[in-house]
Design an enzyme around this catalytic site. Structure first.
Site, PDB file in Angstrom:
ATOM      1  N   HIS A 828       0.853  -1.186   0.000  1.00  0.00           N
ATOM      2  CA  HIS A 828       0.000   0.000   0.000  1.00  0.00           C
ATOM      3  C   HIS A 828       0.888   1.235   0.000  1.00  0.00           C
ATOM      4  O   HIS A 828       1.533   1.549   1.000  1.00  0.00           O
ATOM      5  CB  HIS A 828      -0.909  -0.011   1.227  1.00  0.00           C
ATOM      6  CG  HIS A 828      -1.763   1.203   1.335  1.00  0.00           C
ATOM      7  ND1 HIS A 828      -2.788   1.471   0.458  1.00  0.00           N
ATOM      8  CD2 HIS A 828      -1.746   2.239   2.197  1.00  0.00           C
ATOM      9  CE1 HIS A 828      -3.368   2.606   0.790  1.00  0.00           C
ATOM     10  NE2 HIS A 828      -2.751   3.090   1.837  1.00  0.00           N
ATOM     11  N   ASP A 830       0.766   5.115  -0.211  1.00  0.00           N
ATOM     12  CA  ASP A 830      -0.048   6.321  -0.213  1.00  0.00           C
ATOM     13  C   ASP A 830       0.466   7.255  -1.296  1.00  0.00           C
ATOM     14  O   ASP A 830       1.630   7.669  -1.275  1.00  0.00           O
ATOM     15  CB  ASP A 830       0.007   7.000   1.150  1.00  0.00           C
ATOM     16  CG  ASP A 830      -0.835   6.275   2.191  1.00  0.00           C
ATOM     17  OD1 ASP A 830      -1.897   5.756   1.816  1.00  0.00           O
ATOM     18  OD2 ASP A 830      -0.432   6.214   3.356  1.00  0.00           O
ATOM     19  N   ASP A 940      -7.641   1.252   2.924  1.00  0.00           N
ATOM     20  CA  ASP A 940      -7.259   2.292   3.886  1.00  0.00           C
ATOM     21  C   ASP A 940      -8.110   3.551   3.790  1.00  0.00           C
ATOM     22  O   ASP A 940      -7.697   4.605   4.238  1.00  0.00           O
ATOM     23  CB  ASP A 940      -5.778   2.650   3.670  1.00  0.00           C
ATOM     24  CG  ASP A 940      -5.217   3.486   4.817  1.00  0.00           C
ATOM     25  OD1 ASP A 940      -5.677   3.319   5.955  1.00  0.00           O
ATOM     26  OD2 ASP A 940      -4.324   4.311   4.565  1.00  0.00           O
ATOM     27  N   HIS A1165      -7.056   9.134  -0.847  1.00  0.00           N
ATOM     28  CA  HIS A1165      -7.693   9.125   0.468  1.00  0.00           C
ATOM     29  C   HIS A1165      -6.914   9.825   1.577  1.00  0.00           C
ATOM     30  O   HIS A1165      -7.390   9.862   2.716  1.00  0.00           O
ATOM     31  CB  HIS A1165      -8.011   7.682   0.891  1.00  0.00           C
ATOM     32  CG  HIS A1165      -6.798   6.834   1.162  1.00  0.00           C
ATOM     33  ND1 HIS A1165      -6.372   5.867   0.295  1.00  0.00           N
ATOM     34  CD2 HIS A1165      -5.926   6.810   2.192  1.00  0.00           C
ATOM     35  CE1 HIS A1165      -5.311   5.280   0.784  1.00  0.00           C
ATOM     36  NE2 HIS A1165      -5.002   5.832   1.933  1.00  0.00           N
TER      37      HIS A1165
END
Length: 1620
Positions: A828, A830, A940, A1165
């Site tokens: 993951h 970001d 997330d 997000h």
């Protein structure tokens, strides 16, 4: 003396001694591997050595037998192991020569085969053997003793390290201290026959023993503790006074008790055993020719051998007449404690003197073939006894398993194979055995009855190591021996020298670590029966006695102390240099001449490419370890030159360790990105490939250093604090390191077993066993002083708990159908968070390069990656990594997932934005990799919109994965796997990882929690375990993959831990769920509506400008696409007005795509929610500025193409103003001037000091000190504001969440409410016209902050029933607060509604207005879009906004959130000037389409432009709208050109013929909607209902300038129209 008459006793080669030593150390799997390697090496040559083949087959069989008996009765692997044992016992029997077939073994050199597969020898040299002196005692541990003959004329091989061989711990002549001294032989010895009553106790066979020595004594010494039966295959029967060729040691047994439950004594296995006979010089078994036997037509054994006793040695099953006791130990585990023994009476049997008939010397020298035949028969008897008892145990096991299966017809998947207590005795008197076809004899066991032992025993126990292991093995020349030194039984390492070396090591270990006492001998008296059958009576001979006196005190372990001790072994604390950590590396090189460093500092904070960084113009300067580099976010390029010394070129693993506590990337000299580096001890190693390991050659690489850590540069060490702008990083490591792979493997062995000791329940045997194994490993490590040999021994100990397959992917092959935890690697990243987008681009390359490396090294590894934006960046910036990723995607082990452009927020983006996330994401994956994603992967994001299931299904995805709701801080979400149902009834299978993280470290606990925290076990027990470094990227590490292997090993071996597997793919996991659901095997529970996240509620408000830009950009793109579509189709419109529009206008697809991709990127997000650092919002502000600039230009172009005049131009002749109708309905043009009816006009008056009244035809508003004290609906005759209260009241709250500042607002903030009064006498009239009246009020928030609000009321509409008036408030705010929350309140007289309504994407969501339950109280702050509504059945109030998302309704009070002031991770979040608008919309009747349309119109300002053909362009802008008579809930949301039209596409996918328009319609109110989409002047020939990806689903009838449609409640429907 004639060699034919020589006394011939030959010995086994070294390899067979090593096998025996391995067996005695209970290393059964290694015994099997060693035997198989010998068979492979020997090949067909083994047929010439039948006894050696028997030996090998027997040891493979008995090892399988032992392994099977260690398993739990219900283990699925137990029966296959028994079958393997039976097979090899039979092969051992078949390999034996039949009686009468043994030929005399010639002593001449010519008779010895030169191709013995087990020996390395030169031609026979008569002078090679030195006959020992008859008086000289042979010392098996004195390797210079003349009693040890030279077996070859060449010097001993160099790999024998005699310096490390142990010394004798017990004098061989001391029969009182070791009963094993009687085992004098040097051949295939002691195939143990389990005693019927003693649970496979020991019976002895000695094929080459000098039994004559015992016979010559005419009496058996009374001091012997047990009876021994001797046979010698090649030893003639001798006279009592015959002298052996040399004194023989009595501790040279090749086999020891197969049942290891008897009391232990030290055993000695010398590397070579002495040979007698002056002409022998080779270590081998005699060749036995069995050709005549196999050619014989009859293969039956004689039915009786009793008549042969008078001239033969004693029978191998006949006692020597010693009355004593034998061990009555039960069968136990190889690591069980010593078991109690019981005495058993044993009769004395006399031996006839004929057995020692005296003959002449020539007869003495001749071999006795008759005796040899008896021995072969005895060997067969013993092997068949093994088979009989094996069959008994097999039948018992089958019975137990059958009973178990019947008792547990419905059980959960098996998660392990625990060990069960072993029975104390066998049931039954024996069963028939499986014999090879070559044997026609029958053997029936006739035995008496005996008591059975208790079945109680300990599962695991470990004898403490009371002496240190042998000294360290001497270093041998690197390279020559490197191939086998690391592994004892590698597939390619089977040379005799290697076996010899191993043998020497085992001898050393055995002499100090083990004590084995041979406790009993079974003997058999064979008698002939009338039927010709042979009967054997097995009786006990002797037994070791339970000691009368205690030898020492022994206490119970203090459990928690021994558990706490484990940390000493692997923790980086005060014992680091005495622990395993000190052994992980066996060499380290740094500095000149091995590692040379130079550095170039990139200017400012730039991030140059490889080409830019390696330009010849750049000056590289000398650098070294200890230098510091900075500041934060700067980049430094290192040129690293390294040279390996000669002895390092053959080391098993050499790594470059680079650690400056920051991120980096390894590049080749040619510009290929190889390996990402994390720093701070995480992922600091680069495995040096073979092509970089040339001797004495300098290699060059580049390392790009990024001056940021994995999580940016937080101040003070707290991850979410704002970045430190001046952080510097010290280069701590720049070393070449030689890795001790065994130590590294042991590190992970110990880690997982230690976790089992810490995390298994303390009342489980698995927890106690794990603790014992760990402590034994530590004891072994201490005793061996951390040597390589002891580390290997430690690993062997660990494998008792983990199994033998944890070093490869084979560990997952056992019982795969019962693996319910599906691990999948993920990374993951970001897209922005604590670092800017520019750093994310480098993180992607670093992370995915790492995964490509792991995919090459670990065959089982699977890695998934989402976010098409990140793939696109990789494609543009890192072509070499992109190629590697594509290659692995093609192989199937690197997998795309998610189907969206980024892992976006789902609360605040518009419905069309969610559609475009899927449209752009899926099209990218399809265009690059030829496939679409099937699973929406969003682990997330801070809550999940209620319409996501419907949009997922329309985008080709039926599955959804997340885990974020596990972070809820009030209520625990009740499901793990369930059907998630959207507003329209569409559903997807949703799975939330029960490990409750998307960045699992693959710990023991992660696997355990995948079941213990699984909330849907009653429906389906399977789960996903997403593991890998995340947020800051990185992904799985090799350590995680190693830990998962060991977790599975624990499950396979001891159970209790659920079985984990590396999932072939996420799709495979969901395929299984979907199939089980479709077939009715599983019925999942359902969850309707949004997945509200009970945390991070502050993200609806933080970073207000960013959120407003998002709303503006979405509306801008909506308008551009609609108008651009009209501009491209106007030429085909019937009588349409394009005026003087531009001909040849092309749909601005490239510009629209660029704008959309920018908007979608900003919806990541952590960006749109406001939880990123300040640098990210500088980036997003810059990107939005480009979007608006591009949008403005595109808008001007499209208006020009439609014939509109320039905004600044004077009106041309005949032109008139035209309102741009870009919404899905005809917008009412407001009246102006005298056109406004008198009663509809806006008015404002001051009635008192600081009291004003605003009014129009519908509303009457009283404003006191800037707040609304009365809001009266004239037509409905309804007061909105409760008496004595104030609406539009500004309030401020203290805002200090528990931790996550930018993310959270906690429920306790409501207790700090404080009203903000307006400045005295600050209210004034600013506008007073018939169209609009306004009041301005200033309010001081603090010494640094203020707000200026303007209340405005427009003239009411003549059609006020369908177009109600609203009171608008615009605010200019100067905001300089710290940890405060600004809101505006609207108390209402509406107190009965229990639910408030909020606009969401393509629908409405209703939420509670009370706090009856914790679930309802948790929603004290919620997300809304353009409006929120509180309505009774006949009246309601809506609050509209133009860029706010946070809202709350408590009772009758509605509260709009305006601004927050968190200080982390952006220390200046929301500081500065803000412009906000909101409005109060009272409406008669309940919530209906009026609120939806007014909310949209409030956000889309009226735009008027002049046009020369006003009527024509108005007609064109009437196209693609809902016609008259359509249900009010149907809304045309989007009109655009189709993606793959030749004149409007981007060419990424195949172009489709024709021109198409896509129209998206949805029901906004929640009922079946019927209506008609009108095409206006545009000619449409065909239409299809299509997916969001514009795949045609079904054709729709087109006619009369439109198409009839019907939608279910809250359905989103897309239609593709083919134009004429």
């Amino acid at each position: 003396m004639d060699s034919r008459n020589a006394y011939i006793t030959d010995t086994y080669p070294l390899e067979l001694h090593s096998i025996k030593a391995l067996f005695l150390q209970k290393r059964y799997r290694q015994v099997i591997q060693a035997c198989r390697d010998i068979l492979k090496t020997a090949g067909d040559g083994m047929r010439d050595y039948p006894l050696q083949q028997t030996f090998i087959s027997f040891y493979i069989g008995v090892s399988h037998d032992e392994l099977a008996r260690l398993m739990h009765d219900y283990s699925q692997a137990k029966m296959p192991a028994f079958r393997q044992a039976e097979q090899f016992y039979n092969e051992a029997i078949v390999s034996l020569p039949l009686p009468g077939s043994i030929l005399e073994v010639e002593g001449q050199a010519a008779s010895l085969l030169p191709n013995d597969p087990f020996t390395e020898s030169s031609p026979l040299d008569p002078n090679a053997y030195i006959s020992p002196s008859p008086d000289e005692e042979y010392d098996p541990f004195n390797y210079s003793s003349p009693s040890l003959p030279n077996l070859t004329s060449s010097p001993p091989p160099s790999h024998y390290d005699t310096g490390n061989l142990p010394t004798r711990s017990t004098p061989v002549s001391s029969r009182e201290t070791s009963s094993s001294d009687l085992e004098s032989h040097s051949s295939f010895d002691q195939i143990m026959t389990p005693h019927k009553f003693l649970e496979r106790d020991i019976s002895r066979m000695s094929l080459l023993d000098d039994a004559h020595r015992l016979a010559s004594q005419h009496a058996i010494p009374k001091s012997l503790e047990r009876d021994v039966s001797r046979m010698s295959l090649l030893d003639p029967t001798r006279r009592p006074n015959a002298k052996p060729a040399f004194p023989r040691s009595t501790s040279q047994g090749l086999l020891k008790p197969i049942r290891l439950g008897s009391p232990t004594q030290a055993f000695h296995v010398p590397p070579r055993l002495p040979c007698s006979g002056s002409t022998m010089s080779m270590s081998r078994l005699p060749r036995i020719n069995t050709r005549r036997a196999w050619e014989s037509p009859s293969r039956n054994l004689p039915s009786s051998i009793s008549e042969e006793w008078s001239s033969s040695p004693p029978s191998p099953v006949s006692p020597l007449g010693i009355s004593d006791t034998v061990s009555d130990a039960s069968t136990v585990s190889p690591i069980s404690p010593e078991t109690p023994v019981r005495a058993m009476a044993h009769g004395t049997i006399r031996q006839t003197p004929e057995a020692h008939d005296h003959g002449n010397e020539d007869e003495d020298e001749a071999p006795d073939h008759h005796s040899q035949n008896l021995h072969v028969r005895a060997m067969r008897t013993q092997l068949e006894t093994h088979l009989r008892l094996l069959e008994q145990e097999t039948q018992r096991t089958l019975t137990a398993q059958t009973k178990r299966a019947s008792e547990r017809a419905s059980t959960a998947p098996t998660t392990g194979t625990p060990l069960a207590p072993v029975r104390g005795s066998l049931d039954g008197a024996g069963a028939g055995i499986s014999r090879p076809s070559s044997s026609g004899s029958k053997h029936d066991s006739v035995v008496g009855e005996s008591k059975r032992l208790s079945a109680s025993r300990s599962y695991w126990s470990f004898t403490p190591v009371d002496v240190k292991a042998g000294g360290l093995r001497k270093r041998i020349k690197e390279g020559r021996e490197r191939g086998w030194a690391r592994e004892r039984f590698g597939r390619e390492r089977t040379t005799p020298r290697q076996w010899g070396k191993l043998h020497s090591e085992l001898v050393a270990a055995a002499s100090t670590h083990y004590q084995i006492i041979i406790t009993s001998t079974l003997h058999t008296t064979a008698t002939a029966t009338m039927g010709g059958e042979t009967h054997r009576n097995l009786t006990s001979a002797s037994s070791a006695k339970y000691p009368q006196l205690a030898t020492r005190p022994k206490g119970k372990q203090i459990h928690h102390i021994y558990r706490d001790r484990l940390g000493q072994f692997t923790n980086n604390g005060q014992y680091k240099h005495q622990s395993l950590l000190a052994k992980l590396y066996d060499g380290r090189l740094s500095g000149d001449p091995h590692v040379k460093l130079q550095v170039w500092h990139a200017p400012d904070l730039t991030r140059p490419t490889f080409k830019e960084a390696t330009s010849k113009e750049n000056e590289y300067v000398e650098a070294k370890k200890g230098d510091e580099f900075g500041p934060s976010w700067s980049t430094h390029w290192f040129r690293v030159r390294f040279t390996l010394p000669y002895d390092w070129t053959y080391k098993p693993r050499v790594e470059l360790h680079w650690d400056a506590n920051n991120e980096g990337m390894v590049w080749t000299e040619d510009g290929d990105a190889l390996q990402g580096l994390t720093g701070g001890g995480e992922r600091v190693e680069w495995v040096i490939p073979q092509r970089f390991r040339d001797y004495d050659k300098e290699h060059t690489i580049y390392i790009e250093m990024a001056c940021n850590g994995m999580f940016g540069n937080p101040t003070g060490g707290d991850t979410i604090q704002p970045p430190d702008p001046d952080r510097h990083f010290k280069l701590e490591e720049a070393d070449l390191v030689s890795v001790n792979l065994d130590a590294r493997a042991l590190f992970y062995d110990f880690w997982i077993i230690g976790d089992a000791a810490r995390e298994f329940p303390e009342d489980s045997w698995q927890e106690h066993q794990a603790l014992q194994v760990c402590n034994e490993i530590m004891d072994c490590f201490i005793a061996g002083e951390g040597s390589r040999s002891c580390i290997q021994d430690c690993r062997d100990i660990a494998k008792k708990y983990l199994g033998n397959d944890v070093d490869s992917e084979k560990v997952y092959e056992k019982d795969p159908e019962h693996a319910i935890v599906n691990a999948v690697g993920n990374c993951h990243i970001d897209t922005c968070w604590l670092w800017p987008w520019a750093e994310t681009k480098r993180k992607i390359a670093r992370s995915w390069a790492n995964q490509c490396d792991l995919l090459d090294r670990y065959p089982e590894h699977r890695f998934v990656a989402s976010q098409a934006q990140q793939f696109k960046w990789l494609e543009q910036l890192y072509p070499s990594v992109w190629d590697r990723v594509k290659s692995h995607i093609k192989k199937g082990n690197f997998q795309t997932i998610g189907g969206s452009w980024v892992e976006h927020d789902t609360n605040m983006p518009s419905g069309e934005s969610l559609v475009r996330q899927f449209l752009y994401g899926q099209r990218f994956f399809e265009s690059r990799f030829g496939e679409r994603c099937k699973t929406f992967w969003l682990p997330d994001t801070f809550g999940y919109s209620t319409q996501l299931p419907q949009l997922c299904r329309l985008a080709g995805m039926k599955r959804f994965f997340t885990q974020k709701l596990s972070w809820n801080n009030i209520n625990t979400f009740p499901h793990t796997t369930f059907n998630w149902v959207a507003l329209d009834g569409s559903q997807v299978i949703c799975h939330m990882a029960p490990c409750e993280t998307y960045t699992a470290e693959a710990h023991f606990g992660d696997v355990s929690r995948s079941v213990s925290q699984h909330k849907s076990m009653d429906q389906d027990a399977t789960s996903l375990l997403p593991f890998g470094k995340g947020d800051g990227g990185g992904g799985p590490t090799f350590g995680m993959l190693e830990k998962l292997r060991r977790c599975r090993g624990v499950s396979n071996t001891v159970g209790l831990l659920p079985k984990v597997r590396i999932a072939e793919s996420v799709e495979e996991f969901f395929d299984g769920l979907e199939t089980r659901c479709a077939e009715g095997e599983v019925e999942l529970v359902t969850w309707y509506g949004e997945l509200y996240f009970e945390l991070h509620r502050g993200t609806y408000t933080t970073q207000a400008n960013n959120k407003k830009n998002n709303r503006r950009a979405e509306i801008l793109l909506h308008e551009i696409e609609y108008l651009a579509t009209l501009a491209t189709v106007q030429g085909g419109a019937k009588g349409s007005g394009g005026g003087d529009g531009k001909k040849g206008y092309r749909y601005p697809k490239k510009e629209i795509d660029t704008m959309w991709e920018g908007v979608l990127l900003c919806q990541f997000h952590d960006c749109l929610p406001g939880s990123a650092i300040e640098m990210c919002y500088r980036d997003s502000d810059e990107l939005y500025a480009k979007i608006f600039k591009t949008g403005k230009k595109v808008m001007e172009d499209v208006l020009s193409a439609l014939g509109f005049e320039d905004e600044d131009a004077e009106g041309g002749k005949g032109s008139e103003e035209v309102m741009l109708q870009t919404l899905g309905w005809e917008r009412e043009v407001p009246a102006t001037g005298i056109a406004i009816a008198q009663h509809d006009r806006a008015r404002v008056t001051q009635t008192k000091d600081n009291v004003f009244v605003l009014s129009n035809g519908q509303l009457n508003v009283e404003v006191t000190d800037g707040a609304i004290t009365s809001l009266y609906d004239k037509k409905a005759k309804r007061e909105i504001v409760p008496k004595g209260q104030k609406a539009n009241q500004l309030v401020i709250f203290d805002d200090k969440p528990l931790y996550w500042q930018a993310w959270d607002v906690e429920v306790f903030h409501l207790q700090s409410r404080k009203e903000l009064p307006a400045n005295p006498h600050s209210t004034k009239i600013t506008t007073n016209t018939p169209e609009l009246v306004s009041l301005e009020t200033t309010t001081r928030i603090s010494s640094q902050s203020w707000i200026k609000t303007t209340l405005s009321l427009s003239a009411s509409s003549p059609s006020s029933a369908s177009n109600p008036s609203y009171l608008e408030c615009s605010a200019e705010i100067e905001w300089r607060e710290t940890m405060k929350f600004l809101k505006v309140e609207f108390p209402t007289t509406l107190t009965s509604p229990s639910l408030a309504s909020y606009e969401t994407q393509f629908g409405i969501i209703r939420r509670p207005t009370h706090y009856n339950t914790s679930w309802e109280m948790a929603q004290f702050e919620v997300c809304c879009h353009k409006w929120a509504d509180l309505s009774e059945h006949n009246y309601g109030v809506s609050i509209l906004n133009d860029g706010k998302y946070g809202f709350a309704t408590a009772g009758g009070v509605m509260r709009l959130s305006l601004l927050r002031a968190p200080k982390a991770p952006d220390g200046h979040a929301d500081m500065g000037r803000h412009f906000v608008k909101w409005a109060v919309l009272p409406h008669a009747g309940g919530l209906d389409e009026r609120v939806v349309t007014r909310g949209m119109e409030f956000n889309v300002p009226v735009r008027v432009r002049r046009h020369g053909d006003a009527e024509g362009v108005r007609g064109l802008m009437g196209a693609f709208k809902m016609g008259e008579g359509s249900d009010g809930g149907l809304v045309v949301d989007t009109v655009k050109r189709a993606e793959d039209d030749g004149d409007a596409g981007n060419g990424e996918l195949a172009v489709r013929r024709g021109r198409h328009v896509v129209v998206r319609v949805y029901d906004c109110l929640g009922g079946v909607g019927r209506g008609r989409v009108v095409f206006g002047p545009v000619e449409v020939v065909r239409a299809w209902k299509c997916s969001l990806l514009e795949d045609e689903l079904e054709e729709v009838v087109v006619g009369d300038g439109g198409m009839e449609i019907e939608l279910r409640a809250f359905e989103v429907a897309s239609y593709k129209l083919l134009l004429a």
